[in-house]
Design an enzyme around this catalytic site. Structure first.
Site, PDB file in Angstrom:
ATOM      1  N   ASN A  41       0.828  -1.090  -0.096  1.00 43.56           N
ATOM      2  CA  ASN A  41      -0.059  -0.040  -0.079  1.00 43.56           C
ATOM      3  C   ASN A  41       0.910   1.231   0.065  1.00 43.56           C
ATOM      4  O   ASN A  41       1.694   1.342   0.959  1.00 43.56           O
ATOM      5  CB  ASN A  41      -0.719  -0.109   1.437  1.00 43.56           C
ATOM      6  CG  ASN A  41      -1.881   0.972   1.372  1.00 43.56           C
ATOM      7  OD1 ASN A  41      -2.509   1.308   2.516  1.00 43.56           O
ATOM      8  ND2 ASN A  41      -2.272   1.519   0.434  1.00 43.56           N
ATOM      9  N   GLN A  97      -2.261   6.683  -1.603  1.00 48.63           N
ATOM     10  CA  GLN A  97      -2.590   7.754  -0.862  1.00 48.63           C
ATOM     11  C   GLN A  97      -1.499   8.773  -0.994  1.00 48.63           C
ATOM     12  O   GLN A  97      -0.177   8.305  -0.771  1.00 48.63           O
ATOM     13  CB  GLN A  97      -2.707   7.340   0.688  1.00 48.63           C
ATOM     14  CG  GLN A  97      -4.294   6.883   1.039  1.00 48.63           C
ATOM     15  CD  GLN A  97      -4.524   5.629   0.715  1.00 48.63           C
ATOM     16  OE1 GLN A  97      -3.265   4.692   0.874  1.00 48.63           O
ATOM     17  NE2 GLN A  97      -5.557   4.955   0.292  1.00 48.63           N
ATOM     18  N   CYS A 108      -5.415   6.142   8.245  1.00 45.08           N
ATOM     19  CA  CYS A 108      -4.723   5.339   7.379  1.00 45.08           C
ATOM     20  C   CYS A 108      -3.834   4.367   8.260  1.00 45.08           C
ATOM     21  O   CYS A 108      -2.706   5.224   8.435  1.00 45.08           O
ATOM     22  CB  CYS A 108      -4.185   5.893   6.153  1.00 45.08           C
ATOM     23  SG  CYS A 108      -3.457   4.798   4.897  1.00 45.08           S
ATOM     24  N   HIS A 126     -16.056   1.441   8.132  1.00 43.95           N
ATOM     25  CA  HIS A 126     -15.890   0.355   7.942  1.00 43.95           C
ATOM     26  C   HIS A 126     -17.116  -0.833   7.860  1.00 43.95           C
ATOM     27  O   HIS A 126     -17.630  -0.816   8.871  1.00 43.95           O
ATOM     28  CB  HIS A 126     -14.408  -0.544   8.274  1.00 43.95           C
ATOM     29  CG  HIS A 126     -13.268   0.105   7.944  1.00 43.95           C
ATOM     30  ND1 HIS A 126     -12.405  -0.472   6.865  1.00 43.95           N
ATOM     31  CD2 HIS A 126     -12.460   0.996   8.498  1.00 43.95           C
ATOM     32  CE1 HIS A 126     -11.353   0.128   6.877  1.00 43.95           C
ATOM     33  NE2 HIS A 126     -11.328   1.164   7.820  1.00 43.95           N
ATOM     34  N   GLU A 170     -11.084  -0.281  -0.892  1.00 44.95           N
ATOM     35  CA  GLU A 170     -11.172   1.036  -0.200  1.00 44.95           C
ATOM     36  C   GLU A 170     -11.889   2.302  -0.765  1.00 44.95           C
ATOM     37  O   GLU A 170     -11.701   2.453  -1.859  1.00 44.95           O
ATOM     38  CB  GLU A 170      -9.466   1.400   0.001  1.00 44.95           C
ATOM     39  CG  GLU A 170      -9.100   2.530   1.082  1.00 44.95           C
ATOM     40  CD  GLU A 170      -7.636   2.559   1.252  1.00 44.95           C
ATOM     41  OE1 GLU A 170      -7.305   3.361   2.196  1.00 44.95           O
ATOM     42  OE2 GLU A 170      -6.885   1.620   1.142  1.00 44.95           O
ATOM     43  N   CYS A 213      -4.599  -2.675   3.674  1.00 41.92           N
ATOM     44  CA  CYS A 213      -5.444  -1.607   4.553  1.00 41.92           C
ATOM     45  C   CYS A 213      -5.189  -1.862   5.931  1.00 41.92           C
ATOM     46  O   CYS A 213      -5.570  -2.745   6.516  1.00 41.92           O
ATOM     47  CB  CYS A 213      -6.660  -1.416   4.094  1.00 41.92           C
ATOM     48  SG  CYS A 213      -7.866  -0.452   4.757  1.00 41.92           S
ATOM     49  N   GLY A 270      -8.521  -1.438   7.675  1.00 40.67           N
ATOM     50  CA  GLY A 270      -9.238  -2.242   7.491  1.00 40.67           C
ATOM     51  C   GLY A 270      -8.905  -3.580   8.087  1.00 40.67           C
ATOM     52  O   GLY A 270      -9.959  -4.445   8.602  1.00 40.67           O
TER      53      GLY A 270
END
Length: 273
Positions: free
Chosen positions: A13, A46, A73, A154, A203, A212, A215
């Site tokens: 990520n 991101q 995040c 979420h 996402e 994530c 997540g």
């Protein structure tokens, strides 16, 4: 003017990090989206801007590839913890839109105190009151998710085989459902073994992602609430594994790696506001 940046990632990520603590960098949704574009910009999941904070060591602003700004995040928090840990004796307090968090370097990686999860329907938020432990809703075979806010919203679905779910199709449908007024991150998880989960995440504002952090936190907490696992769990994502601990009545602690990929600079004039 040339603006320096650092490219980092947590389990694949990836982020473009700008340190704007001394020299401010104006950011608009259009500029964030342009820099995040993988074809014509730097490219990232991101775009992260570090700014001065009156209540922590640093303020972290987080922008998705569509230009939307979000409150939390987890993977980026580990990256910032790695980046600034040397300045703060290994411990960094970070102000985010989702609240204050703390990152600490450890032998197992970067451990981030993500704060306490929220379960009230209006804290997610949802459009109207309902049971967040098993929402009385379904999208085809995905039904009765757990709703939890860990700095961002979420929905967590437990399924026999997370890999078999057509998340690329169902993810955006659920993300934009009117029941989620601020949209939602969509998690599909399977129980691999005792205290071990497999997870895939759609996402909000970014789409399918290799990892994530929020997540993983939301899914682990949801599994704990349903008594599927204990208070410490390994969460496997396509990019790798995270360890999530949630002592009863305490804060969520997420532990995992973060990596610096490279450093560079871009021409400010090429990405106008």
């Amino acid at each position: 003017m040339r603006i320096p940046f650092i490219k980092m990632h947590g389990l694949g990520n990836d982020f473009v990090v700008i340190d704007a603590r001394e020299t401010a960098l104006p950011v608009s949704p259009a500029r964030a989206a342009a820099l995040a574009d993988r074809h014509t910009g730097i490219g990232c999941d991101q775009f992260i801007v570090l700014e001065p904070s009156n209540q922590a060591d640093v303020k972290m602003r987080i922008f998705n590839p569509d230009g939307s700004e979000v409150g939390a995040c987890g993977n980026a928090s580990r990256a910032v913890g790695l980046l600034l840990g040397g300045e703060r004796a290994g411990r960094t307090r970070i102000e985010t839109g989702g609240g204050l968090i703390e990152a600490q370097a450890s032998e197992a990686g970067i451990a981030v105190d993500m704060g306490a999860p929220r379960f009230d329907w209006n804290a997610i938020p949802l459009a109207y009151a309902m049971d967040t432990m098993a929402m009385p809703l379904a999208w085809e075979d995905l039904e009765n998710p757990v709703a939890v806010n860990v700095g961002n919203p979420h929905a967590v679905f437990f399924v026999p085989d997370a890999a078999a779910v057509d998340l690329a199709r169902l993810g955006p449908i659920i993300e934009h459902d009117p029941v989620f007024p601020e949209r939602v991150n969509v998690n599909v998880a399977s129980l691999v073994g005792p205290d071990h989960l497999s997870l895939r995440v759609w996402e909000r504002g970014a789409g399918l992602t290799r990892a994530c952090g929020t997540g993983a936190c939301a899914t682990a907490v949801a599994a704990m609430r349903r008594k599927l696992v204990g208070r410490s769990v390994t969460v496997d994502l396509p990019g790798g594994a995270l360890r999530i601990d949630w002592p009863e009545g305490g804060h969520i602690v997420m532990t995992g790696p973060a990596t610096t990929s490279f450093e560079g600079a871009f021409d400010d004039a090429l990405y106008p506001l």
